[in-house]
Design a protein around this motif. Structure first.
Motif, PDB file in Angstrom:
ATOM      1  N   ASP A  53     -16.019 -23.017  18.240  1.00 38.10           N
ATOM      2  CA  ASP A  53     -15.616 -23.855  19.385  1.00 38.10           C
ATOM      3  C   ASP A  53     -16.707 -23.932  20.458  1.00 38.10           C
ATOM      4  O   ASP A  53     -16.942 -24.979  21.034  1.00 38.10           O
ATOM      5  CB  ASP A  53     -14.276 -23.383  19.982  1.00 38.10           C
ATOM      6  CG  ASP A  53     -14.321 -21.976  20.534  1.00 38.10           C
ATOM      7  OD1 ASP A  53     -15.231 -21.210  20.147  1.00 38.10           O
ATOM      8  OD2 ASP A  53     -13.457 -21.637  21.358  1.00 38.10           O
ATOM      9  N   ASP A  54     -17.413 -22.827  20.662  1.00 36.04           N
ATOM     10  CA  ASP A  54     -18.452 -22.805  21.706  1.00 36.04           C
ATOM     11  C   ASP A  54     -19.581 -23.790  21.403  1.00 36.04           C
ATOM     12  O   ASP A  54     -20.288 -24.228  22.313  1.00 36.04           O
ATOM     13  CB  ASP A  54     -19.060 -21.399  21.842  1.00 36.04           C
ATOM     14  CG  ASP A  54     -18.001 -20.346  22.089  1.00 36.04           C
ATOM     15  OD1 ASP A  54     -17.051 -20.265  21.284  1.00 36.04           O
ATOM     16  OD2 ASP A  54     -18.109 -19.609  23.081  1.00 36.04           O
ATOM     17  N   TYR A 120     -18.797 -16.019  28.876  1.00 38.20           N
ATOM     18  CA  TYR A 120     -18.795 -17.164  29.806  1.00 38.20           C
ATOM     19  C   TYR A 120     -19.627 -16.865  31.056  1.00 38.20           C
ATOM     20  O   TYR A 120     -19.089 -16.860  32.184  1.00 38.20           O
ATOM     21  CB  TYR A 120     -17.354 -17.512  30.200  1.00 38.20           C
ATOM     22  CG  TYR A 120     -16.501 -17.860  29.003  1.00 38.20           C
ATOM     23  CD1 TYR A 120     -16.588 -19.120  28.412  1.00 38.20           C
ATOM     24  CD2 TYR A 120     -15.654 -16.918  28.437  1.00 38.20           C
ATOM     25  CE1 TYR A 120     -15.847 -19.430  27.291  1.00 38.20           C
ATOM     26  CE2 TYR A 120     -14.901 -17.226  27.309  1.00 38.20           C
ATOM     27  CZ  TYR A 120     -15.004 -18.474  26.752  1.00 38.20           C
ATOM     28  OH  TYR A 120     -14.272 -18.783  25.647  1.00 38.20           O
TER      29      TYR A 120
HETATM   30 ZN    ZN Z   1     -14.601 -19.317  21.632  1.00 36.82          ZN
END
Ligand code: ZN
Ligand code: PRP
Length: 286
Positions: A53-54, A120
């Motif tokens: 997903d990143d 993050y």
């Molecule tokens: Zn992720």
């Protein structure tokens, strides 16, 4: 060759199953081979890539994929040139600060001069700046939740959904930095044919989502009570009323929103209704 829209979804993790379910509910059948890097639909001009997903915002910005399903948090973190087309209503979670269960946490000054492990770093740096706290951000690529236990960090910032990952690792959630849900993103330079396919896909997604939030209800009422009951039921335009075989009685059909559902049912019960049938709706075209 037929034009296909290229969609990137999470290979495994929180958004994977719900992303596939959404396609299924949109009537899009994927060829077998989910474990592969990519697959295509049998009955819709769509090709599906399975990625981390990143990495999805980058692939969409680079036009490797035309559209993607990711958490909003990933978009803000990666800051890529992509456009959010639609919120999808699943994958709800929050980006939170967590510390060891026994730490005497009393506010974000606790984090001053401490080490925070996260995937993050951009969002964490922004948060710390807003809170005027000076701390050391330690970027790691996964398994953030084990960092405090092995002495790598004093706190973590990670996504929390059910909270079970934190719980199992002896951590407690102490601050929420942002809320997030899955969204559909698109690249900025879609060709005309791809744009038309995207419009069709969005139309289906919106119909499915509306239907998920709506129930069809049916009940029988004596004609003398019809006005009172109809005033309780919003319906799409107005409720449908059909005569029953038994004289003096009618069947009332209507559509109600999930948010108002229980309140309406309670009022109907107070109005003396008993045999109320509630049916899920598969698609809703408005
Ligand atoms: Zn992720
Ligand atoms: C997130 C996060 C935790 C988990 C939290 O992972 O990193 O591992 O979800 O969920 P819980 O509160 O329900 O236990 P994600 O699915 O985003 O996968 P990734 O970290 O591999 O990207």
């Amino acid at each position: 060759m037929e034009t296909r829209l290229k969609l990137a979804i999470q290979k495994s993790g929180r958004l994977h199953d719900d992303s596939l379910n959404l396609l299924k509910d949109c009537g899009i059948d994927l060829k077998n081979g989910i474990n592969k890097l990519k697959t295509e639909a049998d009955n819709f001009p769509l090709e599906v890539f399975f990625l981390r997903d990143d990495d999805i915002p980058q692939y969409v910005e680079d036009s490797v994929a035309d559209i993607g399903i990711v958490g909003e948090n990933v978009i803000y973190e990666k800051n890529k040139k992509v456009t959010v087309s639609e919120k999808l209503g699943f994958g709800k979670c929050r980006l939170s600060v967590a510390v060891g269960r026994n730490e005497p946490y009393s506010g974000c000054q606790f984090l001053a001069n401490k080490k925070i492990a996260t995937t993050y770093p951009v969002l964490v740096a922004k948060y710390l700046k807003e809170q005027k706290v000076d701390a050391e951000i330690h970027e790691i690529s996964g398994s953030v939740e084990i960092a405090p236990g092995i002495g790598l960090a004093d706190a973590i910032v990670d996504l929390v959904s059910s909270g079970s990952t934190l719980f199992m690792n002896g951590l407690k959630e102490v601050e929420t930095i942002m809320h997030s849900e899955a969204v559909l993103i698109r690249q900025s330079k879609l060709g005309l044919a791809q744009q038309q396919i995207l419009e069709k896909l969005l139309f289906r997604i919106r119909s499915v989502r509306k239907a998920r939030h709506t129930k069809y209800i049916l009940l029988n009422a004596p004609n003398g009570k019809l006005q009172e009951i109809i005033s309780l039921l919003p319906g799409m335009k107005s409720p449908t009323v059909l005569p029953l075989a038994e004289p003096g009685w009618s069947s009332v059909h209507s559509v109600v929103n999930e948010n108002d559902f229980w309140e309406i049912i309670e009022k109907l019960k107070e109005a003396g209704e008993q045999g109320i049938l509630v049916v899920p709706i598969e698609k809703m075209i408005l």
